[in-house]
Design a protein around this motif. Structure first.
Motif, PDB file in Angstrom:
ATOM      1  N   ASN A  54      -0.267  -1.489  -4.621  1.00  0.00           N
ATOM      2  CA  ASN A  54      -1.674  -1.113  -4.631  1.00  0.00           C
ATOM      3  C   ASN A  54      -1.656   0.415  -4.484  1.00  0.00           C
ATOM      4  OD1 ASN A  54      -4.309  -0.431  -3.947  1.00  0.00           O
ATOM      5  ND2 ASN A  54      -4.648  -2.250  -2.682  1.00  0.00           N
ATOM      6  N   PRO A  55      -1.711   1.173  -5.601  1.00  0.00           N
ATOM      7  CA  PRO A  55      -1.429   2.615  -5.541  1.00  0.00           C
ATOM      8  C   PRO A  55      -2.511   3.391  -4.801  1.00  0.00           C
ATOM      9  CG  PRO A  55      -2.156   2.004  -7.738  1.00  0.00           C
ATOM     10  CD  PRO A  55      -2.029   0.728  -6.963  1.00  0.00           C
ATOM     11  N   CYS A  56      -2.074   4.160  -3.810  1.00  0.00           N
ATOM     12  CA  CYS A  56      -3.005   4.885  -2.959  1.00  0.00           C
ATOM     13  C   CYS A  56      -2.441   6.281  -2.684  1.00  0.00           C
ATOM     14  CB  CYS A  56      -3.222   4.159  -1.638  1.00  0.00           C
ATOM     15  SG  CYS A  56      -3.944   2.513  -1.812  1.00  0.00           S
TER      16      CYS A  56
ATOM     17  N   VAL B 105      -5.376  10.249   2.311  1.00  0.00           N
ATOM     18  CA  VAL B 105      -5.766   9.504   3.509  1.00  0.00           C
ATOM     19  C   VAL B 105      -6.862   8.487   3.215  1.00  0.00           C
ATOM     20  CG1 VAL B 105      -6.899   9.749   5.749  1.00  0.00           C
ATOM     21  CG2 VAL B 105      -4.985  11.248   5.151  1.00  0.00           C
ATOM     22  N   ASP B 106      -7.909   8.889   2.537  1.00  0.00           N
ATOM     23  CA  ASP B 106      -9.003   7.954   2.255  1.00  0.00           C
ATOM     24  C   ASP B 106      -8.529   6.781   1.407  1.00  0.00           C
ATOM     25  OD1 ASP B 106     -10.724   9.555   3.682  1.00  0.00           O
ATOM     26  OD2 ASP B 106     -11.636  10.498   1.923  1.00  0.00           O
ATOM     27  N   ALA B 107      -7.637   7.065   0.467  1.00  0.00           N
ATOM     28  CA  ALA B 107      -7.165   6.011  -0.426  1.00  0.00           C
ATOM     29  C   ALA B 107      -6.324   4.979   0.315  1.00  0.00           C
ATOM     30  CB  ALA B 107      -6.367   6.621  -1.577  1.00  0.00           C
ATOM     31  N   VAL B 108      -5.447   5.420   1.237  1.00  0.00           N
ATOM     32  CA  VAL B 108      -4.625   4.428   1.931  1.00  0.00           C
ATOM     33  C   VAL B 108      -5.475   3.582   2.874  1.00  0.00           C
ATOM     34  CG1 VAL B 108      -2.482   5.744   1.712  1.00  0.00           C
ATOM     35  CG2 VAL B 108      -3.860   6.012   3.762  1.00  0.00           C
TER      36      VAL B 108
ATOM     37  N   VAL C 137       0.878  -1.175   0.000  1.00  0.00           N
ATOM     38  CA  VAL C 137       0.000   0.000   0.000  1.00  0.00           C
ATOM     39  C   VAL C 137       0.914   1.223   0.000  1.00  0.00           C
ATOM     40  CG1 VAL C 137      -1.836   1.225   1.207  1.00  0.00           C
ATOM     41  CG2 VAL C 137      -1.770  -1.287   1.247  1.00  0.00           C
ATOM     42  N   ALA C 138       1.100   1.812  -1.164  1.00  0.00           N
ATOM     43  CA  ALA C 138       2.085   2.887  -1.312  1.00  0.00           C
ATOM     44  C   ALA C 138       1.600   3.860  -2.377  1.00  0.00           C
ATOM     45  CB  ALA C 138       3.441   2.307  -1.681  1.00  0.00           C
TER      46      ALA C 138
END
Length: 388
Positions: free
Chosen positions: A148-150, A153-156, A136-137
């Protein structure tokens, strides 16, 4: 059961003569040597006075990678199905060398999560695998091939939930750039996820009972990751006195992976990576010594699969840990009980209730801990394996 063994329990400073009784995949009891009488259905391993150790733990591997000079390119060439087969073979190589637990911290297509399930269900011979799957980066950051591209804040938070849903046993993120992965556009010390993103990621993972480990080489990124509550810092190349004091106070663990950067600097990877690794090696050992002096818990991880780091590579990392000042017993702890504690798994000790993962080792591993990586017999999940 294992009879007539000189047992090192994963923590103490000596060997003690015991028989070890295992049942239902767990260590049940330690009895006086020679006192257990096996029944007709019992599997018996005679240690004949040799040392018996807990199975080893490698806290940083990449089963999808080959350990060649450019393993990411090999994955691109092979595709998903051949990569999955290679990952399964690499898992088998670890366990037959006595590495009975690994943390896989990045795999294309979440392959390592499937390999972990296969090993747990007995479909293949392999270690216990705590798999992150995709990391998760941030978009365009370190190791983009399995991210898993994020972004934001909401995306991570969503990324953590996605990996948890897929069956990840640990969450891996990247707080900084790195040495190998991208020939251009990635600097070793550059920050990637922000403090706010790291804090949100860690909070969500902890809500779901998952540990968080962060790839972090540069000072700013390490500081942000520690402040955000990340459990394990991978690499930790450019530490400061302030950071190690904070790590010691919080109980943040360091997995330095010393050997991989030495390997890349010596030509084990692409030229662009060797140039960056040379810079890293100069600072790395000093940072690890600083962490040890501050009381930071240090565990053994190899980055196995990375350039110049075949599966397994734990012997090289144990030797490097000795080089930076860990005593022999602490080196063994780094690859057993300390790693088990850092990963919150009942591994790395020989006491009642822990898993029946055991090694028979020739000589005195308390004097020469590197010898633990060359066992003469391996017990994994209470099954005796042929080393090799």
């Amino acid at each position: 059961m294992v009879r007539h063994a000189q047992v090192w329990d994963g923590e103490s400073t000596d060997l003690r003569a015991h028989d070890v009784l295992c049942e239902d995949g767990l260590v049940r009891s330690l009895e006086p040597a020679g006192s257990i009488r096996p029944g007709p259905q019992d599997t018996v391993l005679e240690a004949d006075g040799a040392a018996l150790l807990p199975g080893l733990v490698d806290a940083h591997v990449h089963l999808v990678w080959s350990g060649g000079s450019d393993p990411a390119a090999v994955v691109d060439e092979d595709g998903e199905q051949l990569t999955a087969i290679r990952a399964a073979a690499n898992a088998g190589a670890h366990v037959r060398a006595g590495v009975t637990t690994v943390a896989d911290l990045g795999s294309n297509w979440d392959v390592a999560i499937s390999v972990a399930r296969a090993a747990e269900r007995g479909h293949l011979v392999g270690p216990r695998i705590l798999a992150a799957g995709r990391t998760v980066a941030m978009t365009g950051g370190h190791d983009p091939f399995w991210v898993n591209p994020c972004d934001g804040v909401d995306a991570v938070v969503r990324g953590v939930r996605q990996q948890a849903f897929l069956g990840a046993g640990i969450i891996k993120t990247a707080a900084t750039g790195g040495v190998y992965g991208r020939a251009e556009g990635e600097e070793v010390g550059a920050g990637e996820l922000t403090y706010e993103e790291l804090a949100a990621l860690t909070h969500e993972a902890h809500r779901r009972g998952l540990k968080v480990t962060a790839h972090a080489l540069g000072t700013e990124g390490i500081r942000d990751a520690v402040r955000a509550g990340v459990d394990i810092i991978q690499h930790g190349v450019f530490l400061t006195e302030e950071i190690v004091a904070d790590m010691a106070e919080r109980g943040t663990v360091l997995s330095p992976t010393l050997a991989v950067y030495r390997s890349i600097a010596e030509g084990g990877g692409p030229a662009y990576a060797a140039a960056k690794a040379t810079e890293v090696v100069r600072a790395h050992a000093d940072s690890v010594r600083m962490a040890l002096a501050a009381g930071v818990p240090v565990i053994a991880g190899t980055d196995a699969g990375s350039p110049g780091m075949p599966h397994p590579s734990l012997a090289a990392e144990l030797a490097c840990l000795q080089d930076v000042g860990l005593g022999p017993v602490d080196v063994l702890r780094a690859a057993t009980s300390a790693s088990g504690d850092a990963l919150s798994r009942p591994v790395g000790r020989i006491v009642p209730g822990t898993v029946a993962d055991l090694l028979v080792v020739a000589g005195d591993p308390l004097a020469d801990p590197v010898a633990a990586a060359s066992p003469t017999a391996v017990v994994s999940r209470q099954r005796v394996l042929t080393p090799g």
